[in-house]
Enzyme design. Sequence first.
Site, PDB file in Angstrom:
ATOM      1  N   GLN A   1       0.877  -1.096   0.067  1.00 18.03           N
ATOM      2  CA  GLN A   1      -0.025   0.123   0.117  1.00 18.03           C
ATOM      3  C   GLN A   1       0.786   1.225   0.195  1.00 18.03           C
ATOM      4  O   GLN A   1       1.554   1.456   1.090  1.00 18.03           O
ATOM      5  CB  GLN A   1      -0.936  -0.058   1.193  1.00 18.03           C
ATOM      6  CG  GLN A   1      -1.755   1.160   1.410  1.00 18.03           C
ATOM      7  CD  GLN A   1      -2.533   1.115   2.556  1.00 18.03           C
ATOM      8  OE1 GLN A   1      -2.405   0.346   3.563  1.00 18.03           O
ATOM      9  NE2 GLN A   1      -3.664   1.626   2.911  1.00 18.03           N
TER      10      GLN A   1
ATOM     11  N   GLU B   1      -9.798  -1.018   5.801  1.00 21.68           N
ATOM     12  CA  GLU B   1      -8.877  -1.192   6.705  1.00 21.68           C
ATOM     13  C   GLU B   1      -9.069  -0.995   8.100  1.00 21.68           C
ATOM     14  O   GLU B   1      -8.557  -1.532   8.966  1.00 21.68           O
ATOM     15  CB  GLU B   1      -7.643  -0.262   6.143  1.00 21.68           C
ATOM     16  CG  GLU B   1      -6.145  -0.493   7.127  1.00 21.68           C
ATOM     17  CD  GLU B   1      -4.943   0.373   6.517  1.00 21.68           C
ATOM     18  OE1 GLU B   1      -5.295   0.991   5.661  1.00 21.68           O
ATOM     19  OE2 GLU B   1      -4.016   0.252   7.228  1.00 21.68           O
TER      20      GLU B   1
ATOM     21  N   SER C   1      -3.746   7.378  13.101  1.00 14.18           N
ATOM     22  CA  SER C   1      -3.299   7.262  14.623  1.00 14.18           C
ATOM     23  C   SER C   1      -4.456   7.771  15.417  1.00 14.18           C
ATOM     24  O   SER C   1      -5.413   8.009  15.192  1.00 14.18           O
ATOM     25  CB  SER C   1      -2.085   8.298  14.819  1.00 14.18           C
ATOM     26  OG  SER C   1      -2.867   9.542  14.795  1.00 14.18           O
ATOM     27  N   ASN C   2      -4.163   7.248  16.798  1.00 13.58           N
ATOM     28  CA  ASN C   2      -5.202   7.273  17.889  1.00 13.58           C
ATOM     29  C   ASN C   2      -5.902   9.029  17.792  1.00 13.58           C
ATOM     30  O   ASN C   2      -7.194   9.220  17.795  1.00 13.58           O
ATOM     31  CB  ASN C   2      -4.850   7.256  19.303  1.00 13.58           C
ATOM     32  CG  ASN C   2      -4.704   5.979  19.547  1.00 13.58           C
ATOM     33  OD1 ASN C   2      -5.160   4.933  18.767  1.00 13.58           O
ATOM     34  ND2 ASN C   2      -4.604   5.525  20.946  1.00 13.58           N
ATOM     35  N   GLU C   3      -4.961   9.793  17.677  1.00 12.37           N
ATOM     36  CA  GLU C   3      -5.188  11.250  17.655  1.00 12.37           C
ATOM     37  C   GLU C   3      -6.215  11.625  16.329  1.00 12.37           C
ATOM     38  O   GLU C   3      -7.536  12.099  16.496  1.00 12.37           O
ATOM     39  CB  GLU C   3      -4.117  12.289  17.522  1.00 12.37           C
ATOM     40  CG  GLU C   3      -3.610  12.413  18.662  1.00 12.37           C
ATOM     41  CD  GLU C   3      -2.528  10.932  18.900  1.00 12.37           C
ATOM     42  OE1 GLU C   3      -2.216  10.294  18.120  1.00 12.37           O
ATOM     43  OE2 GLU C   3      -2.124  10.664  20.256  1.00 12.37           O
TER      44      GLU C   3
HETATM   45  C1  LIG Z   1       3.793  -0.616  11.374  1.00 14.57           C
HETATM   46  C2  LIG Z   1       3.372   0.373  10.488  1.00 14.57           C
HETATM   47  C3  LIG Z   1       2.909  -0.072   9.237  1.00 14.57           C
HETATM   48  C4  LIG Z   1       2.625   0.701   8.182  1.00 14.57           C
HETATM   49  N1  LIG Z   1       2.395   0.309   6.981  1.00 14.57           N
HETATM   50  C5  LIG Z   1       1.991   1.465   6.031  1.00 14.57           C
HETATM   51  C6  LIG Z   1       1.910   1.051   4.626  1.00 14.57           C
HETATM   52  O1  LIG Z   1       1.681  -0.456   4.290  1.00 14.57           O
HETATM   53  N2  LIG Z   1       1.523   1.820   3.512  1.00 14.57           N
HETATM   54  C7  LIG Z   1       1.275   3.139   4.046  1.00 14.57           C
HETATM   55  O2  LIG Z   1       1.024   3.872   3.231  1.00 14.57           O
HETATM   56  N3  LIG Z   1       1.546   3.680   5.222  1.00 14.57           N
HETATM   57  C8  LIG Z   1       1.890   2.760   6.272  1.00 14.57           C
HETATM   58  N4  LIG Z   1       2.189   3.088   7.579  1.00 14.57           N
HETATM   59  C9  LIG Z   1       2.126   4.482   7.757  1.00 14.57           C
HETATM   60  C10 LIG Z   1       0.891   5.121   8.521  1.00 14.57           C
HETATM   61  O3  LIG Z   1      -0.235   5.055   7.878  1.00 14.57           O
HETATM   62  C11 LIG Z   1       1.430   6.399   9.267  1.00 14.57           C
HETATM   63  O4  LIG Z   1       2.443   6.339  10.075  1.00 14.57           O
HETATM   64  C12 LIG Z   1       0.388   7.287   9.874  1.00 14.57           C
HETATM   65  O5  LIG Z   1      -0.645   7.541   8.953  1.00 14.57           O
HETATM   66  C13 LIG Z   1       0.787   8.521  10.544  1.00 14.57           C
HETATM   67  O6  LIG Z   1       1.527   9.314   9.759  1.00 14.57           O
HETATM   68  P1  LIG Z   1       3.002   9.930   9.898  1.00 14.57           P
HETATM   69  O7  LIG Z   1       3.738   8.518  10.513  1.00 14.57           O
HETATM   70  O8  LIG Z   1       3.466  10.624   8.870  1.00 14.57           O
HETATM   71  O9  LIG Z   1       2.673  10.869  11.383  1.00 14.57           O
HETATM   72  P2  LIG Z   1       2.258  12.379  11.589  1.00 14.57           P
HETATM   73  O10 LIG Z   1       0.738  12.500  10.564  1.00 14.57           O
HETATM   74  O11 LIG Z   1       3.451  13.367  11.006  1.00 14.57           O
HETATM   75  O12 LIG Z   1       1.750  12.409  12.988  1.00 14.57           O
HETATM   76  C14 LIG Z   1       2.727  12.625  13.908  1.00 14.57           C
HETATM   77  C15 LIG Z   1       2.028  12.712  15.214  1.00 14.57           C
HETATM   78  O13 LIG Z   1       1.082  13.652  15.188  1.00 14.57           O
HETATM   79  C16 LIG Z   1       0.048  13.545  15.537  1.00 14.57           C
HETATM   80  N5  LIG Z   1      -1.195  14.279  14.670  1.00 14.57           N
HETATM   81  C17 LIG Z   1      -1.095  14.600  13.247  1.00 14.57           C
HETATM   82  N6  LIG Z   1      -1.978  15.385  12.973  1.00 14.57           N
HETATM   83  C18 LIG Z   1      -2.966  15.497  13.922  1.00 14.57           C
HETATM   84  C19 LIG Z   1      -3.947  16.455  13.884  1.00 14.57           C
HETATM   85  N7  LIG Z   1      -4.774  16.886  12.885  1.00 14.57           N
HETATM   86  N8  LIG Z   1      -4.537  16.386  15.212  1.00 14.57           N
HETATM   87  C20 LIG Z   1      -3.977  15.981  16.133  1.00 14.57           C
HETATM   88  N9  LIG Z   1      -2.806  15.060  16.306  1.00 14.57           N
HETATM   89  C21 LIG Z   1      -2.170  15.046  14.977  1.00 14.57           C
HETATM   90  C22 LIG Z   1      -0.358  12.028  15.142  1.00 14.57           C
HETATM   91  O14 LIG Z   1      -1.225  11.232  15.818  1.00 14.57           O
HETATM   92  C23 LIG Z   1       1.105  11.648  15.627  1.00 14.57           C
HETATM   93  O15 LIG Z   1       1.085  11.263  16.895  1.00 14.57           O
HETATM   94  C24 LIG Z   1       2.487   2.396   8.495  1.00 14.57           C
HETATM   95  C25 LIG Z   1       3.138   2.825   9.818  1.00 14.57           C
HETATM   96  C26 LIG Z   1       3.245   1.788  10.896  1.00 14.57           C
HETATM   97  C27 LIG Z   1       3.797   2.173  12.201  1.00 14.57           C
END
Ligand SMILES: Cc1cc2nc3c(=O)[nH]c(=O)nc-3n(C[C@H](O)[C@H](O)[C@H](O)COP(=O)(O)OP(=O)(O)OC[C@H]3O[C@@H](n4cnc5c(N)ncnc54)[C@H](O)[C@@H]3O)c2cc1C
Length: 388
Positions: free
Chosen positions: A128, A246, A368-370
Amino acid sequence: MPVPDEEAFRAEVRGWLAANLAGDFAPLVGSGGPGREHEFVPERMAWERLLGDSGWIGLGWPEADGGRGLPWGHEVIFYEEYARAGAPARVGHIGEQLLGPTLLMFGTTEQRGRFLPGILAGTELWCQGYSEPGAGSDLAAVSTRARLEAGQWHLDGQKVWTSLAQFADWCFVLARSDPAAERHRGLSYLLVPMRQPGVDVRPIVQLTGTSEFNEVFFDDARAAAADIVGAPGDGWRVAMGTLAVERGVSTLGQQLGFQREFEAVLATARATGAIDDPDIGARIVEAWAGLEVMRYTALAMLERPAGAAQGTEPNVNKLIWAQWHQRLGELAVDVAGAAATLAGPGYGLDNAQRLFLYTRADTIYGGSNEIQRNLIAERGLGLPREPR
Ligand SMILES: Cc1cc2nc3c(=O)[nH]c(=O)nc-3n(C[C@H](O)[C@H](O)[C@H](O)COP(=O)(O)OP(=O)(O)OC[C@H]3O[C@@H](n4cnc5c(N)ncnc54)[C@H](O)[C@@H]3O)c2cc1C
């Protein structure tokens, strides 16, 4: 095909698993789970093909699309028995659980005819390609570019956290095809072959010491003009369709595996006497109650046609199971006590340590939870939108 009686079906699944998780496949029992993605990969790929050959993939898909058209309750039975038998973590789940249902919802007849058979046979693995370094929670900020030129899509950009990309044959990629359009409108959902010169996959080492996910670089990678799901610029709607699956029913199989993990923690607590500690005892009871809540929630969903989730239910479910699982990981290492602070030679981790480390990710991936709380607040409860 007539729908088999549930108990007969359960007996058939149980019998098949007992007969086939034997011989060459016997070592696969309990393998490949969180933090153990590297285990037995070629063997698990062969297992995937055996599942396909034996008709255990796409149980609920329409018969016209090569599935078995079974009711959702039968799928639950299959997952239950699969978890009970300790059958290996699937390498094909992204195709079966995410892309397949997306194509059934949005794909053309030709796309369903081209891509579903490989998923059903366990011969084509998918990953994905949504997240990017600058686009995770804010997915509409995707900046990987796609342009249609001389009858092909050309892709440039970077994806990150792409689970199982190192084994995948194909990737469903959310890319920006119209840089001038408003951000949600300029996206397209493309089906991109992974094994080509323009695709570079670099595994990322995780806390567990293993690599489930990867960076994926596109440098003039190509996709056929026809391999776009939905219209150009309509990728957001399709991508949200995939996300709904999902966060919804597809997590059920995973949750059924939680029972086994819980039982292992309970067995350790009994064996070591940790169960006599009042704090540990209380947390074990709480974990058990959480398992029951998740089970009854799943059973309530079964009452509905096709087990369809409603409204913010997928978000609530994601929030509940992610927190529950993370707490189970914490409980597992607390039950193990001081021994859990030491890794074996070569960063060898035991199951409790893996569970603890891997479950840090549960409250991040799939939204994420948030983000789940924001969606529940804004869409479910009608609370004011957060300032953007
Ligand atoms: C084990 C694992 C497998 C994964 N597999 C895939 C995959 O196969 N394909 C894929 O495309 N992605 C994958 N992901 C990515 C996953 O979808 C993202 O990590 C997730 O969507 C969070 O995005 P980010 O890591 O960029 O964090 P960010 O979006 O940068 O967030 C950082 C922190 O800020 C908080 N935050 C962000 N925006 C807000 C808001 N508006 N309000 C409050 N809090 C906020 C978040 O909750 C988090 O705590 C995977 C992630 C993990 C950990």
